[in-house]
Design a protein around this motif. Structure first.
Motif, PDB file in Angstrom:
ATOM      1  N   UNK A 148       1.188  -1.114   0.311  1.00 14.82           N
ATOM      2  CA  UNK A 148      -0.063   0.098   0.099  1.00 14.82           C
ATOM      3  C   UNK A 148       1.003   1.694  -0.338  1.00 14.82           C
ATOM      4  N   UNK A 149       0.786   2.436  -0.785  1.00 15.44           N
ATOM      5  CA  UNK A 149       1.213   3.296  -0.709  1.00 15.44           C
ATOM      6  C   UNK A 149       0.272   4.821  -0.892  1.00 15.44           C
ATOM      7  N   UNK A 150       1.310   5.543  -0.080  1.00 24.13           N
ATOM      8  CA  UNK A 150       0.523   6.975  -0.492  1.00 24.13           C
ATOM      9  C   UNK A 150       1.097   8.033  -1.786  1.00 24.13           C
ATOM     10  N   UNK A 151      -0.064   8.237  -2.428  1.00 23.10           N
ATOM     11  CA  UNK A 151       0.879   9.512  -2.776  1.00 23.10           C
ATOM     12  C   UNK A 151       0.029  10.544  -3.094  1.00 23.10           C
TER      13      UNK A 151
ATOM     14  N   UNK B  39     -10.722  15.946   7.706  1.00 18.96           N
ATOM     15  CA  UNK B  39      -9.650  14.812   7.755  1.00 18.96           C
ATOM     16  C   UNK B  39      -8.413  15.180   6.969  1.00 18.96           C
ATOM     17  N   UNK B  40      -7.283  15.387   7.720  1.00 22.46           N
ATOM     18  CA  UNK B  40      -5.701  15.948   6.960  1.00 22.46           C
ATOM     19  C   UNK B  40      -6.307  14.886   6.190  1.00 22.46           C
ATOM     20  N   UNK B  41      -5.475  15.281   4.750  1.00 26.68           N
ATOM     21  CA  UNK B  41      -5.175  13.742   3.959  1.00 26.68           C
ATOM     22  C   UNK B  41      -3.740  14.709   3.185  1.00 26.68           C
ATOM     23  N   UNK B  42      -2.625  14.227   4.107  1.00 24.15           N
ATOM     24  CA  UNK B  42      -1.564  14.666   3.458  1.00 24.15           C
ATOM     25  C   UNK B  42      -0.671  13.381   3.257  1.00 24.15           C
ATOM     26  N   UNK B  43       0.446  12.671   2.783  1.00 27.32           N
ATOM     27  CA  UNK B  43       1.485  11.632   2.502  1.00 27.32           C
ATOM     28  C   UNK B  43       2.426  11.983   3.525  1.00 27.32           C
ATOM     29  N   UNK B  44       2.365  10.664   4.674  1.00 27.27           N
ATOM     30  CA  UNK B  44       3.080  10.729   5.505  1.00 27.27           C
ATOM     31  C   UNK B  44       4.058   9.212   4.829  1.00 27.27           C
ATOM     32  N   UNK B  45       3.901   8.572   4.383  1.00 27.37           N
ATOM     33  CA  UNK B  45       4.508   7.305   3.364  1.00 27.37           C
ATOM     34  C   UNK B  45       5.056   7.597   2.257  1.00 27.37           C
TER      35      UNK B  45
END
Length: 304
Positions: A200-203, A263-269
């Motif tokens: 699983x990845x955050x983009x 909800x904050x939606x910011x990449x952390x990974x």
């Protein structure tokens, strides 16, 4: 390699299909009505309804990777239950046909009890898709900027229609939007990175902005300079009614979207950055492209 794309007529799928063809892949597009879909050259349209498992017989035969790009948010208050059933039918059919891999575009946001119903549903779909034998690659994104994105259309119309906005406090929530071209690059790119299977990845794009900053940036490109005044008294429900009044976004879509913007939606990974090389598009450039593609008309539904 043969790949299947669900949601091939939608905002993301409609751009992904030709990109996969350009990548040299054999592409199969799943649609409920093949007669109403004009596929790009080299694409085979197949009929099937994810809510009707019998209609999926043979659809996945010979497919190695299947993309899951559908959601039912615009279909009413029971969208989460429909999404759950659709995902279960999808993964069962894929597993039965020996599909090796599923790629899913989900929602970015911190896991926890405070997630909106919209993001909770996205996570539930993710869990269902991971329950079968095909290995799941999940890409989680926040607002996708492009002509056709419902979330971007909402921001665009708010920015373009009101000279003064008395806004909810969620306009100060941080978000990391991403250009649709970058999303497509990631969706295609993971196919060439076998290590992404089962991960699983955050983009996200290169800019972290509040919703207020996004509206101001969009307004600037539209030649407007709205005054935005956040106030603490507008609840998510009242905010949704406000958005329905000002924009043409359908209420069944606006309500779950608005409940998610707190909800904050910011990449952390950002591990994906070292695996799939994408030259990320600045927000202002993504907006300029989206406005140019819309060419003054209202964007169509089909994505968020």
């Amino acid at each position: 390699m043969t790949v299947l794309v669900t949601g091939a007529t939608g905002f993301v799928g409609g751009r992904l299909v030709p990109a996969l063809v350009d990548h040299g892949l054999e592409v199969r597009a799943l649609t409920r009505d093949a007669s109403g879909y004009d596929p790009p050259d080299g694409v085979r349209a197949v009929e099937g309804d994810l809510l009707d498992p019998d209609s999926l017989d043979g659809v996945f035969d010979g497919v190695e990777t299947a993309y899951y790009l559908v959601h039912s948010m615009g279909s009413g208050p029971e969208f989460a239950e429909r999404d759950r059933r659709a995902a279960a039918n999808f993964v069962a059919a894929a597993e039965s046909a020996g599909v090796e891999r599923i790629v899913y575009l989900g929602g970015l946001g911190e896991t926890g009890a405070e997630l909106s119903e919209h993001l909770q549903s996205r996570r539930e779909v993710e869990s269902v898709l991971a329950s079968g034998t095909p290995r799941l690659t999940t890409l989680r994104a926040a607002i996708v900027v492009g002509a056709g994105s419902v979330s971007f259309r909402m921001i665009r119309q708010l920015a373009g229609r009101l000279p003064i906005m008395i806004t909810p406090k969620w306009v100060r929530t941080p978000c990391q939007p991403i250009a649709i071209s970058d999303v497509i690059a990631y969706l295609v790119g993971v196919l060439d990175a076998p290590e992404t299977a089962g991960e699983t990845y955050e983009i996200g794009g290169p800019d972290v902005l509040t919703y207020q900053a996004m509206m101001e940036a969009v307004a600037s490109q539209l030649g407007r300079d709205p005054i935005i005044v956040p106030v603490p008294v507008l609840s998510p429900s009242l905010s949704a009614y406000w958005v329905e009044l000002v924009t043409d976004v359908d209420g069944s879509v606006a309500r779950p979207l608005i409940r998610g913007v707190e909800n904050p939606v910011v990449v952390t990974d950002d591990r994906i950055r070292s695996i799939v090389d994408v030259d990320l598009t600045p927000f202002d450039d993504a907006v300029a492209t989206a406005l140019s593609e819309a060419d003054g008309s209202e964007d169509s539904d089909g994505g968020d």
